[in-house]
Design a protein around this motif. Structure first.
Motif, mmCIF file in Angstrom:
data_model
loop_
_atom_site.group_PDB
_atom_site.id
_atom_site.type_symbol
_atom_site.label_atom_id
_atom_site.label_comp_id
_atom_site.label_asym_id
_atom_site.label_seq_id
_atom_site.Cartn_x
_atom_site.Cartn_y
_atom_site.Cartn_z
ATOM 1 N N LEU A 1 0.721 -1.107 0.072
ATOM 2 C CA LEU A 1 -0.088 0.015 -0.121
ATOM 3 C C LEU A 1 0.967 1.145 -0.071
ATOM 4 O O LEU A 1 1.844 1.400 0.784
ATOM 5 N N PRO A 2 0.927 2.108 -1.289
ATOM 6 C CA PRO A 2 1.563 3.299 -1.005
ATOM 7 C C PRO A 2 0.887 4.380 -0.439
ATOM 8 O O PRO A 2 -0.380 4.734 -0.719
ATOM 9 N N LEU A 3 1.515 5.068 0.821
ATOM 10 C CA LEU A 3 0.748 5.798 1.655
ATOM 11 C C LEU A 3 1.666 7.043 1.846
ATOM 12 O O LEU A 3 2.722 7.164 1.576
ATOM 13 N N GLY A 4 0.991 8.234 2.488
ATOM 14 C CA GLY A 4 1.919 9.312 2.875
ATOM 15 C C GLY A 4 1.648 9.791 4.375
ATOM 16 O O GLY A 4 0.976 8.973 4.927
ATOM 17 N N ILE A 5 2.766 10.365 4.845
ATOM 18 C CA ILE A 5 2.824 10.725 6.190
ATOM 19 C C ILE A 5 1.128 11.164 6.599
ATOM 20 O O ILE A 5 0.773 12.039 5.933
ATOM 21 N N GLY A 6 0.870 10.955 7.888
ATOM 22 C CA GLY A 6 -0.442 11.172 8.262
ATOM 23 C C GLY A 6 -1.440 10.544 7.960
ATOM 24 O O GLY A 6 -2.652 10.749 8.438
ATOM 25 N N SER A 7 -1.465 9.753 6.790
ATOM 26 C CA SER A 7 -2.457 8.984 6.370
ATOM 27 C C SER A 7 -2.732 7.564 7.428
ATOM 28 O O SER A 7 -1.635 7.338 8.038
ATOM 29 N N SER A 8 -3.829 7.197 7.443
ATOM 30 C CA SER A 8 -3.910 6.066 8.335
ATOM 31 C C SER A 8 -4.945 4.825 7.488
ATOM 32 O O SER A 8 -5.409 5.380 6.207
ATOM 33 N N TYR A 9 -4.680 3.690 7.850
ATOM 34 C CA TYR A 9 -5.404 2.497 7.093
ATOM 35 C C TYR A 9 -5.953 1.786 8.160
ATOM 36 O O TYR A 9 -5.363 1.350 9.000
ATOM 37 N N LEU A 10 -7.428 1.416 7.892
ATOM 38 C CA LEU A 10 -8.153 0.344 8.680
ATOM 39 C C LEU A 10 -7.908 -1.147 8.334
ATOM 40 O O LEU A 10 -8.017 -1.344 7.302
ATOM 41 N N MET A 11 -7.341 -1.913 9.472
ATOM 42 C CA MET A 11 -6.759 -3.211 8.984
ATOM 43 C C MET A 11 -7.796 -4.065 9.617
ATOM 44 O O MET A 11 -8.740 -3.938 10.659
ATOM 45 N N ASP A 12 -8.213 -5.171 8.987
ATOM 46 C CA ASP A 12 -9.006 -6.544 9.431
ATOM 47 C C ASP A 12 -7.978 -7.403 10.294
ATOM 48 O O ASP A 12 -6.962 -7.294 10.386
ATOM 49 N N SER A 13 -8.838 -7.891 11.130
ATOM 50 C CA SER A 13 -8.456 -8.984 12.047
ATOM 51 C C SER A 13 -8.492 -8.377 13.555
ATOM 52 O O SER A 13 -8.782 -7.552 13.793
ATOM 53 N N ALA A 14 -7.962 -9.332 14.358
ATOM 54 C CA ALA A 14 -8.290 -8.913 15.723
ATOM 55 C C ALA A 14 -6.954 -8.529 16.696
ATOM 56 O O ALA A 14 -7.069 -7.779 17.586
ATOM 57 N N ASN A 15 -5.828 -8.997 16.191
ATOM 58 C CA ASN A 15 -4.409 -8.463 16.624
ATOM 59 C C ASN A 15 -3.623 -8.418 15.562
ATOM 60 O O ASN A 15 -3.412 -8.895 14.499
ATOM 61 N N TRP A 16 -2.549 -7.392 15.949
ATOM 62 C CA TRP A 16 -1.372 -6.931 15.155
ATOM 63 C C TRP A 16 -0.078 -7.141 15.689
ATOM 64 O O TRP A 16 0.006 -6.778 16.744
ATOM 65 N N MET A 17 1.037 -7.073 14.839
ATOM 66 C CA MET A 17 2.202 -7.138 15.228
ATOM 67 C C MET A 17 3.186 -6.291 14.308
ATOM 68 O O MET A 17 3.050 -6.835 13.205
ATOM 69 N N ILE A 18 3.775 -5.300 14.865
ATOM 70 C CA ILE A 18 4.808 -4.725 13.711
ATOM 71 C C ILE A 18 5.994 -5.650 13.615
ATOM 72 O O ILE A 18 6.740 -5.759 14.446
ATOM 73 N N LEU A 19 6.190 -6.100 12.408
ATOM 74 C CA LEU A 19 7.434 -6.939 11.957
ATOM 75 C C LEU A 19 8.785 -6.190 11.960
ATOM 76 O O LEU A 19 9.628 -6.387 12.272
ATOM 77 N N TYR A 20 8.588 -4.928 11.423
ATOM 78 C CA TYR A 20 9.538 -3.876 11.157
ATOM 79 C C TYR A 20 9.168 -2.585 10.610
ATOM 80 O O TYR A 20 7.965 -2.659 10.094
ATOM 81 N N GLY A 21 9.826 -1.528 10.946
ATOM 82 C CA GLY A 21 9.248 -0.463 10.637
ATOM 83 C C GLY A 21 8.435 0.501 11.645
ATOM 84 O O GLY A 21 7.720 1.245 11.447
ATOM 85 N N SER A 22 8.707 0.288 13.036
ATOM 86 C CA SER A 22 8.078 0.833 13.999
ATOM 87 C C SER A 22 8.241 2.507 13.919
ATOM 88 O O SER A 22 7.687 3.142 14.481
ATOM 89 N N ASN A 23 9.370 2.911 13.164
ATOM 90 C CA ASN A 23 9.460 4.345 13.079
ATOM 91 C C ASN A 23 8.865 4.984 11.823
ATOM 92 O O ASN A 23 8.746 6.187 11.613
ATOM 93 N N VAL A 24 8.152 4.007 11.078
ATOM 94 C CA VAL A 24 7.189 4.235 9.992
ATOM 95 C C VAL A 24 5.774 4.335 10.253
ATOM 96 O O VAL A 24 4.817 4.984 9.804
ATOM 97 N N VAL A 25 5.405 3.316 11.028
ATOM 98 C CA VAL A 25 3.823 3.229 11.370
ATOM 99 C C VAL A 25 3.510 3.050 12.790
ATOM 100 O O VAL A 25 4.518 2.598 13.503
ATOM 101 N N LYS A 26 2.291 3.604 13.320
ATOM 102 C CA LYS A 26 2.094 3.508 14.645
ATOM 103 C C LYS A 26 0.698 2.675 14.764
ATOM 104 O O LYS A 26 -0.163 3.112 13.935
ATOM 105 N N LEU A 27 0.381 1.779 15.648
ATOM 106 C CA LEU A 27 -0.825 1.139 15.683
ATOM 107 C C LEU A 27 -1.623 1.633 16.697
ATOM 108 O O LEU A 27 -1.166 1.909 17.843
#
Length: 90
Positions: free
Chosen positions: A30-56
């Motif tokens: 998914l190509p996105l810009g800073i400040g944009s958000s994306y609603l995810m499906d599922s019950a739980n999530w874990m950041i594999l890498y890129g914690s400086n890029v995305v906040k849950l």
């Protein structure tokens, strides 16, 4: 077979596998810009890498920096649903 018929068969096969759950919409980049958000499906999530890029935040991923991040999605029973890949561009 004509190319139109092959294209139609491919489309039906894609829809069939999507309905079976073999193709998950989260297994895409998914190509996105800073400040944009994306609603995810599922019950739980874990950041594999890129914690400086995305906040849950709940089931929403908010883009906070530039780069690439991957977030793994899980069912409520702990089985893996797929991986979201977020590419944040300038």
């Amino acid at each position: 077979m004509s190319s139109d018929l092959l294209g139609l068969l491919f489309l039906f096969a894609l829809i069939y596998f999507w309905l079976l759950g073999a193709i998950r919409p989260m297994d895409v980049t998914l190509p996105l810009g800073i400040g944009s958000s994306y609603l995810m499906d599922s019950a739980n999530w874990m950041i594999l890498y890129g914690s400086n890029v995305v906040k849950l935040s709940g089931n929403k991923a908010v883009m906070i920096g530039y780069g690439t991040a991957q977030v793994q999605a899980f069912k409520s029973n702990g089985s893996v649903l797929g991986v979201y890949t977020f590419v944040v561009n300038r």
